[in-house]
Every structure is written in structure tokens, then in C-alpha cells.
Motif scaffolding. Structure first.
Motif, PDB file in Angstrom:
ATOM      1  N   THR A 174       0.842  -1.197   0.000  1.00  0.00           N
ATOM      2  CA  THR A 174       0.000   0.000   0.000  1.00  0.00           C
ATOM      3  C   THR A 174       0.883   1.254   0.000  1.00  0.00           C
ATOM      4  O   THR A 174       2.107   1.155   0.086  1.00  0.00           O
ATOM      5  CB  THR A 174      -0.879   0.058   1.267  1.00  0.00           C
ATOM      6  N   TYR A 175       0.227   2.415  -0.042  1.00  0.00           N
ATOM      7  CA  TYR A 175       1.007   3.653   0.038  1.00  0.00           C
ATOM      8  C   TYR A 175       1.742   3.719   1.382  1.00  0.00           C
ATOM      9  O   TYR A 175       2.856   4.226   1.474  1.00  0.00           O
ATOM     10  CB  TYR A 175       0.123   4.888  -0.191  1.00  0.00           C
ATOM     11  N   LYS A 176       1.118   3.136   2.424  1.00  0.00           N
ATOM     12  CA  LYS A 176       1.763   3.144   3.746  1.00  0.00           C
ATOM     13  C   LYS A 176       3.051   2.332   3.726  1.00  0.00           C
ATOM     14  O   LYS A 176       4.037   2.685   4.366  1.00  0.00           O
ATOM     15  CB  LYS A 176       0.830   2.519   4.786  1.00  0.00           C
ATOM     16  N   HIS A 178       5.022   1.957   1.266  1.00  0.00           N
ATOM     17  CA  HIS A 178       6.072   2.770   0.634  1.00  0.00           C
ATOM     18  C   HIS A 178       6.524   3.913   1.550  1.00  0.00           C
ATOM     19  O   HIS A 178       7.702   4.259   1.560  1.00  0.00           O
ATOM     20  CB  HIS A 178       5.587   3.312  -0.711  1.00  0.00           C
ATOM     21  N   LEU A 179       5.569   4.484   2.304  1.00  0.00           N
ATOM     22  CA  LEU A 179       5.953   5.565   3.220  1.00  0.00           C
ATOM     23  C   LEU A 179       6.914   5.041   4.286  1.00  0.00           C
ATOM     24  O   LEU A 179       7.909   5.687   4.612  1.00  0.00           O
ATOM     25  CB  LEU A 179       4.713   6.173   3.887  1.00  0.00           C
TER      26      LEU A 179
END
Ligand code: 5GP
Ligand code: MN
Length: 323
Positions: A174-176, A178-179
Motif C-alpha cells: 500500500t502507500y503506507k 512505501h511511506l
């Protein structure tokens, strides 16, 4: 931060602060997520508590031998006065091997995991099936503890997340994810070295086992199902170990027509370990659940206590029924 988890994380941090004798373990046949997670959390808690023991429940595959502080994973005798047992990346107590004995003796069990089939067996359950890896939840846990993540911890967490997401490719990414990965990179980890060690260090024995396993690949349902085996004879012939099956199943899933990939590993003539992957729509955790296993929708496993040929018939029938 994964908001629904915050109250549980805070509760766990509070009891950790109040405790002295803490044990941590993960599942048998450990993978990058389980080893990376126990090391990172172990190192974090060690910064504030002396009595933290990380239990070795199984041999550590050579793939992870580059991880820092591996020596803190050790064998322990079960004792009586255990304040807290922390289970990481394990969907049930039985998957903990010897760790289960420690869990049963502990005053409190913290169950931190991301498997959809997790049975919430802890006194405190920090379970998030939307997290790509247990390492993601451990990252949030350490941040919430307000402990500074050092380079060693970051290396372990990056390994946990990278391996459970197939290098940030699987649909759990998810984007998380990658963060968090970006934050870990910012801490100065050597990602090129980590990637080389994880993905570009296959032994010739592993490659040979891969070839002989692919030679046994069979297709069913117009190529939607791909199923293969690794027997004890194949391991012997190739001078390989069970951990050298790594990579076989994802290669099968990568085939164009395949929806479900299945690998049967012969443990002995009474026990067969099964790994399963799917690509778009079949829920393999539901199939494995029927054999008391579990995992995720797109990656799951179970053990069938039968010889490999029979196990193959049994699992194939269930896979076919799932379409
Ligand atoms: P693998 O095929 O890589 O061994 O496992 C795939 C996923 O299924 C992992 O998340 C792993 O933890 C889970 N898994 C594998 N075997 C079992 C099992 O016997 N029981 C349960 N509950 N989960 C499993
Ligand atoms: Mn995991």
C-alpha cells in the motif's frame, strides 16, 4: 499510523513498561518478516528493558544470515515467571513451535500479526490484516514507544517488509508500505546490499532444486492451476535444504494462465507441507484453513499429515472446488 490499532498498542506498551521478564518469538519455518520483526522489536525493547529474550523456535535460513544482531535469537528453557510473551507474525499458538510453551506460562500474551486467519489468541491482540507485513506494525509500535529506530533496526524492518511484499510488488503493498520504506531508507540503510543478499545470492544447489521442481510441474483447469512437488529424494539429489524451495512457488504464479500455484514439500512419509499462492481471485487462505492452516488471501499454507501423493490429491480437489 494505523488508527484502530492505537489503543491496543498503547495497552501493550504500558504492560511492557511495567514488566521485567519478556519473551518474544515468531513462527516455525521462519521467513524474512518473522525474523526481521523479532529482531527489530527485540532491539527496540532492549533499549528500555534488560530482560528481553528472543526465542529461537527453528533454524534460520541462510537468506537472512546477513541480518544484524542475529545472535540475540537464542534457545531458552521454559521458565515459570514470565511476565509477557510477545508473538509476532504467527496466526496461531501451534505455529510458534516451542514458543507455545512460553506463551502458556506467561502472565500476558501480546499477539501482533497481519494474517487474516489470526485467531486473536492473545490477551492483547494487535492484528491488522491490511498491513502488508508484521514488520509494518512493528515499525508503528516502535514509533509509538518513542524509541529511535537505528540503522540495524531499520535493516531488519526493511527486510521484513520487502520479503513479505515480494519486493513491494504483491497486492498487499500500500502507500503506507512505501511511506514506511521511505522512512527506513532515510535512516541510511544499505538497500543495495540488502537486496543483493535477499534476491541475488542463490546457491547453485538452490537453482538445481528449482530446475528439478519445475520439471515436475503439472497444470490443471486449462492451466489455471499449477502444482509441483519437492520430495526428500529431490533434496538429496541436489544437495539442497527445504529452505531452498524459496522462489519456486512465486515463479509458478508468475505464469500467464495461472491463478493458483501450489507447492507440496515432503517432510517425511506422514507429513506434507503445502504452500499456496493465487493471483487475482481465489482465496487460498480459505483453502488452507480447511486443513488447519492459514495465511492471507493470496499466500497461505498448511500441513497435511499424509504422504505426498495423497496430500496432492486432497489439496488438488479443494483447489478445483474453489473455482
Ligand atoms: P509460505 O508458503 O511462504 O510458507 O507461507 C505463506 C503464508 O501462509 C505466510 O504468511 C505464512 O505465515 C502462512 N502459513 C504457511 N503455513 C501455514 C500454516 O501451516 N498455518 C498457518 N496458520 N499459516 C501458514
Ligand atoms: Mn508476515
Amino acid at each position: 499510523m494505523n488508527r484502530p490499532l492505537i489503543p491496543m498498542i498503547d495497552k501493550a506498551i504500558k504492560i511492557i513498561e511495567e514488566s521485567n521478564n519478556i519473551y518474544i518469538a515468531s513462527h516455525v519455518q521462519p521467513d524474512g518478516d518473522s525474523i526481521g520483526s523479532i529482531l527489530a522489536l527485540g532491539m527496540a525493547i532492549k533499549k528500555v528493558k534488560k530482560e528481553v529474550n528472543i526465542i529461537k523456535v527453528d533454524d534460520i535460513p541462510v537468506d537472512y544470515s546477513f541480518l544484524p544482531k542475529l545472535e540475540i535469537i537464542r534457545e531458552y528453557d521454559v521458565e515459570n515467571n514470565i511476565d509477557i510473551f510477545i508473538s509476532l507474525d504467527s496466526s496461531d499458538l501451534d505455529r510458534l513451535g516451542i514458543g507455545k510453551q512460553f506463551a502458556l506460562k506467561a502472565n500476558k500474551v501480546i499477539n501482533l500479526d497481519h494474517h487474516i486467519t489470526n485467531g486473536n489468541f492473545g490477551d492483547i491482540n494487535i492484528v491488522s490484516s491490511s498491513s502488508a507485513a508484521t514488520g509494518e506494525i512493528v515499525y508503528e509500535f516502535i514509533k509509538r514507544m518513542e524509541i529511535k529506530i537505528d540503522r540495524d533496526m531499520a535493516t531488519c524492518l526493511y527486510t521484513a517488509i520487502s520479503t513479505d511484499t515480494g519486493s513491494f510488488m504483491y497486492c498487499n503493498t500500500t502507500y503506507k508500505t512505501h511511506l514506511i520504506a521511505a522512512e527506513l531508507l532515510k535512516l541510511g540503510i544499505d538497500k543495495d546490499y540488502i537486496n543483493r543478499r535477499l534476491y541475488q545470492s542463490k546457491s547453485i544447489e538452490r537453482v538445481n532444486l528449482f530446475i528439478s521442481s519445475l520439471n515436475k510441474l503439472e497444470y490443471f483447469l486449462d492451466g489455471k492451476i499449477g502444482i509441483t512437488v519437492v520430495t526428500q529424494d529431490m533434496l538429496k539429489d541436489n544437495n539442497a535444504k527445504l529452505e531452498d524451495t524459496e522462489g519456486v512457488i512465486s515463479f509458478i504464479r508468475d505464469i500467464d494462465s495461472i491463478e493458483v500455484a501450489c507447492l507440496l514439500k515432503e517432510i517425511n512419509d506422514k507429513e506434507t507441507k503445502i504452500s499456496m499462492r493465487s493471483k487475482k481471485y481465489v482465496d487460498v487462505s480459505a483453502i488452507c484453513d480447511r486443513f488447519n492452516g492459514g495465511g492471507h488471501k493470496r499466500a497461505a499454507g498448511c500441513t497435511i499429515y499424509n504422504k505426498i501423493d495423497i496430500a496432492k490429491e486432497l489439496i488438488l480437489k479443494e483447489i478445483k472446488n474453489s473455482f
